[in-house]
Design an enzyme around this catalytic site. Structure first.
Site, mmCIF file in Angstrom:
data_model
loop_
_atom_site.group_PDB
_atom_site.id
_atom_site.type_symbol
_atom_site.label_atom_id
_atom_site.label_comp_id
_atom_site.label_asym_id
_atom_site.label_seq_id
_atom_site.Cartn_x
_atom_site.Cartn_y
_atom_site.Cartn_z
ATOM 1 C CG ASP A 31 -59.853 8.660 47.783
ATOM 2 O OD1 ASP A 31 -58.766 8.647 48.390
ATOM 3 O OD2 ASP A 31 -60.057 7.995 46.741
ATOM 4 C CG ASP A 51 -63.898 14.269 39.802
ATOM 5 O OD1 ASP A 51 -63.378 15.265 39.291
ATOM 6 O OD2 ASP A 51 -65.129 14.054 39.796
ATOM 7 C CB SER A 75 -48.356 7.618 42.585
ATOM 8 O OG SER A 75 -49.031 6.495 43.093
ATOM 9 C CE1 TYR A 139 -46.334 10.354 40.882
ATOM 10 C CE2 TYR A 139 -44.035 9.697 41.102
ATOM 11 C CZ TYR A 139 -45.223 10.087 41.676
ATOM 12 O OH TYR A 139 -45.321 10.220 43.032
ATOM 13 C CG ASN A 168 -38.110 4.341 47.345
ATOM 14 O OD1 ASN A 168 -37.461 5.302 46.956
ATOM 15 N ND2 ASN A 168 -38.446 3.344 46.557
ATOM 16 C CB ALA A 278 -37.158 1.045 31.241
HETATM 17 N N1 UFG Z 1 -37.549 -3.617 42.499
HETATM 18 C C1 UFG Z 1 -37.153 -4.906 42.208
HETATM 19 N N2 UFG Z 1 -38.127 -5.842 42.015
HETATM 20 C C2 UFG Z 1 -39.455 -5.554 42.099
HETATM 21 C C3 UFG Z 1 -39.850 -4.224 42.408
HETATM 22 C C4 UFG Z 1 -38.859 -3.282 42.596
HETATM 23 O O1 UFG Z 1 -35.969 -5.211 42.093
HETATM 24 O O2 UFG Z 1 -40.274 -6.454 41.900
HETATM 25 C C5 UFG Z 1 -36.513 -2.610 42.719
HETATM 26 C C6 UFG Z 1 -36.612 -1.434 41.768
HETATM 27 O O3 UFG Z 1 -35.909 -1.710 40.578
HETATM 28 C C7 UFG Z 1 -35.977 -0.321 42.610
HETATM 29 C C8 UFG Z 1 -36.326 -0.698 44.059
HETATM 30 O O4 UFG Z 1 -36.670 -2.080 44.008
HETATM 31 O O5 UFG Z 1 -34.601 -0.360 42.473
HETATM 32 C C9 UFG Z 1 -37.504 0.069 44.598
HETATM 33 O O6 UFG Z 1 -38.545 0.026 43.634
HETATM 34 P P1 UFG Z 1 -40.029 0.532 43.940
HETATM 35 O O7 UFG Z 1 -40.842 0.239 42.722
HETATM 36 O O8 UFG Z 1 -40.483 -0.007 45.250
HETATM 37 O O9 UFG Z 1 -39.850 2.098 44.135
HETATM 38 P P2 UFG Z 1 -39.175 3.174 43.148
HETATM 39 O O10 UFG Z 1 -37.848 3.518 43.747
HETATM 40 O O11 UFG Z 1 -39.182 2.781 41.741
HETATM 41 O O12 UFG Z 1 -40.251 4.329 43.220
HETATM 42 C C10 UFG Z 1 -40.423 5.152 44.307
HETATM 43 C C11 UFG Z 1 -41.863 5.638 44.366
HETATM 44 C C12 UFG Z 1 -42.165 6.484 43.164
HETATM 45 C C13 UFG Z 1 -41.141 7.567 43.033
HETATM 46 C C14 UFG Z 1 -39.761 6.973 42.995
HETATM 47 C C15 UFG Z 1 -38.685 7.986 42.855
HETATM 48 O O13 UFG Z 1 -42.732 4.556 44.418
HETATM 49 O O14 UFG Z 1 -43.439 7.048 43.320
HETATM 50 O O15 UFG Z 1 -39.546 6.213 44.170
HETATM 51 O O16 UFG Z 1 -38.692 8.782 43.942
HETATM 52 F F1 UFG Z 1 -41.344 8.245 41.894
#
Ligand code: UFG
Length: 322
Positions: A31, A51, A75, A139, A168, A278
């Protein structure tokens, strides 16, 4: 087995490294500590700081590793849109260097951290491994490119490879949990509100086509996810590249997650609605049937309150240590 764990100072990598050690494997963590933490590397693992692209070949050379678990990656979906170079170089080029080192040294097994983001906006829920892969951000595209490279290396060079597509990831395993300097994930952010480190949580949109208008996600406990990596190592087969989705199979809306955090922490957690973020799909729920049938995987920590409670215990431990 003697295993190299890249990214073993990060969230999923450190939990998996801990589980590997608990089951008697020998673990070397590689790491660069750019986003991971040296104190997250479990006791009993050897930490090599460096790395992946330049250090992995030296570590693998002449050391007779039985396999590599490759977690090290960038990520953050949002960052990947603004700075794609970090993802094409940091994820794809790095992984190609690792694959070459694996080929040259004849290392027999690879388990790769892929992602639900390889699918993009789903047409059918739950998402199976046969769903079209149309990533909507660099990503997801970078992880898909690596998956394609692994497929051809397995076929041509006899590598036994498994890609695990995480949905998630949440929760914690004792001293190992989610600790990002730049936090964008829902559950850790909500828990920061409960800790008094933030005033409120922002809900990104309440006009989605879902029951309560907020996005639905499939939260999988990090320890269940770690178990899948051990099963993947056992079931990897020379010349094949197997791909598995890993989720709990049920979806929770943003508001349901916030509600679970209120129940677990006893904090009122104020929530404010803002515009949609977005690139967010409305609903992402996995079908993990293939992992269940072929790997014998059984996710056991699927209750959202338990996932949040484990994350909360970890968050409080980190605060107490600071
Ligand atoms: N959300 C909020 N408020 C916040 C943060 C998140 O409403 O402050 C919402 C997001 O819009 C989403 C949900 O909570 O609807 C989960 O969001 P996260 O950012 O926790 O996770 P994501 O679903 O965006 O992302 C995850 C992984 C990514 C992966 C993605 C798709 O973290 O690495 O799922 O599989 F790419």
């Amino acid at each position: 087995m003697k295993l190299l764990v890249t990214g073993g100072a990060g969230y999923v990598g450190s939990v998996t490294a801990a589980l590997l050690l608990e089951r008697g494997h020998e673990v070397t963590v590689l790491d660069d500590l750019s986003t991971g933490h040296a104190d997250a590397v479990p006791v009993g693992a050897t930490l090599v700081e460096g790395d992946v692209a330049t250090t992995a070949p030296a570590v693998l050379m002449g050391a007779d590793f039985d396999g590599v678990l490759h977690f090290a990656a960038r990520s953050l979906v949002g960052e990947s849109v603004v700075e794609p170079e970090k993802y094409w170089y940091g994820n794809v080029v790095t992984s190609l260097q690792l694959l070459e080192a694996i080929r040259v040294t004849g290392t027999p097994r690879l388990v790769f951290s892929s992602t639900a983001a390889t699918y993009g906006e789903p047409e059918v829920i739950p998402i199976t491994e046969d769903a079209p892969t149309r990533p909507t951000n660099p990503y997801g595209a970078s992880k898909l490119a690596i998956d394609h490279a692994i497929t051809s290396y397995a076929a041509a060079h006899g590598l036994a490879a498994v890609s695990l597509r995480y949905f998630n990831v949440a929760g914690a395993h004792g001293a190992q949990g989610e600790r990002h300097t730049t936090e964008t994930h829902l559950i850790p952010l909500v828990l920061q509100v409960a800790q008094g480190r933030r005033e409120h949580v922002t809900v990104f949109g309440d006009d989605w086509p879902t029951a309560d208008g907020t996005c639905v996600r499939d939260y999988v406990h990090v320890l269940d996810l770690a178990e899948a990596h051990l099963l993947a190592l056992e079931h990897a087969s020379s010349g094949a590249h197997q791909v598995y989705n890993l989720g709990s199979g049920s979806g929770f809306s943003v508001l349901e997650v916030v509600e679970a955090c209120r129940r677990v922490t006893g904090h009122p957690v104020p929530a404010r609605t803002a515009a949609r973020r977005a690139g967010d799909p409305a609903v992402l729920v996995a079908s993990s049937d293939r992992a269940v049938a072929e790997l014998g995987w059984k996710p056991e920590r699927t209750a959202i309150d338990q996932i949040v409670a484990d994350a909360w215990t970890f968050t409080q431990q980190v605060a107490a240590r600071a």
